[in-house]
Scaffold this motif. Structure first.
Motif, short mmCIF file in Angstrom:
data_model
loop_
_atom_site.label_atom_id
_atom_site.label_comp_id
_atom_site.label_asym_id
_atom_site.label_seq_id
_atom_site.Cartn_x
_atom_site.Cartn_y
_atom_site.Cartn_z
N CYS A 1 0.84 -1.19 0.00
CA CYS A 1 0.00 0.00 0.00
C CYS A 1 0.88 1.24 0.00
O CYS A 1 2.04 1.19 0.40
N GLY A 2 0.31 2.35 -0.46
CA GLY A 2 1.06 3.59 -0.46
C GLY A 2 0.86 4.35 -1.76
O GLY A 2 0.11 3.92 -2.63
N PRO A 3 1.54 5.49 -1.90
CA PRO A 3 1.34 6.35 -3.07
C PRO A 3 1.78 5.72 -4.37
O PRO A 3 1.31 6.13 -5.44
N ASN A 4 2.67 4.74 -4.33
CA ASN A 4 3.17 4.13 -5.57
C ASN A 4 2.45 2.84 -5.94
O ASN A 4 2.82 2.17 -6.90
N ARG A 5 1.43 2.52 -5.17
CA ARG A 5 0.69 1.29 -5.45
C ARG A 5 -0.09 1.43 -6.75
O ARG A 5 -0.73 2.46 -6.99
N ASP A 6 -0.05 0.41 -7.59
CA ASP A 6 -0.91 0.36 -8.78
C ASP A 6 -2.26 -0.19 -8.36
O ASP A 6 -2.36 -1.34 -7.96
N PHE A 7 -3.29 0.63 -8.46
CA PHE A 7 -4.60 0.23 -8.01
C PHE A 7 -5.38 -0.44 -9.15
O PHE A 7 -5.35 0.02 -10.29
#
Length: 123
Positions: free
Chosen positions: A104-110
């Motif tokens: 998880c986090g800002p660089n996660r590909d959702f």
């Protein structure tokens, strides 16, 4: 297929508060990293906040740190974004996103995205 539906966006004056909600259809919501992103007119979509599967870890963009709070209610399959001290530059379409797993986090590909909800902050 997981569906995400945002709500709560509206016109608000600068300095005001707003709470966005994102309801999901998945039955394994408690295994999901959830995030909020926003896109202002003429700008690229940007990360706002994220929260891990348990709600124990949160991540924020510098521009909203101290003003916005992300939270999730696993029993209600819903993630929230509490926005305080709103500024005109917070005006954007806000999108909810989700992905299953520990990362998880800002660089996660959702993997899953909602349709967005409009937030407009007047000066």
């Amino acid at each position: 297929q997981v569906q995400l539906v945002e709500s709560g966006g509206r016109l608000v004056q600068a300095g005001g508060s707003l709470r966005l909600s994102c309801a999901t259809s998945g039955r394994t919501f408690n295994t999901y990293c959830m995030g909020w992103f926003r896109q202002a007119p003429g700008k690229e979509r940007e990360f706002v906040a994220a929260i891990n599967y348990s709600g124990g870890s949160t991540y924020y963009a510098d521009s909203v740190k101290g003003r916005f709070t992300i939270s999730k209610n696993n029993a209600k399959n819903t993630v929230y974004l509490q926005m305080n001290s709103l500024k005109p530059e917070d005006t954007a379409v806000y999108y909810c996103a989700g992905s299953r797993g520990l990362l998880c986090g800002p660089n996660r590909d959702f993997d899953y995205w909602g349709q967005g909800t409009q937030v407009t902050v007047s000066s």
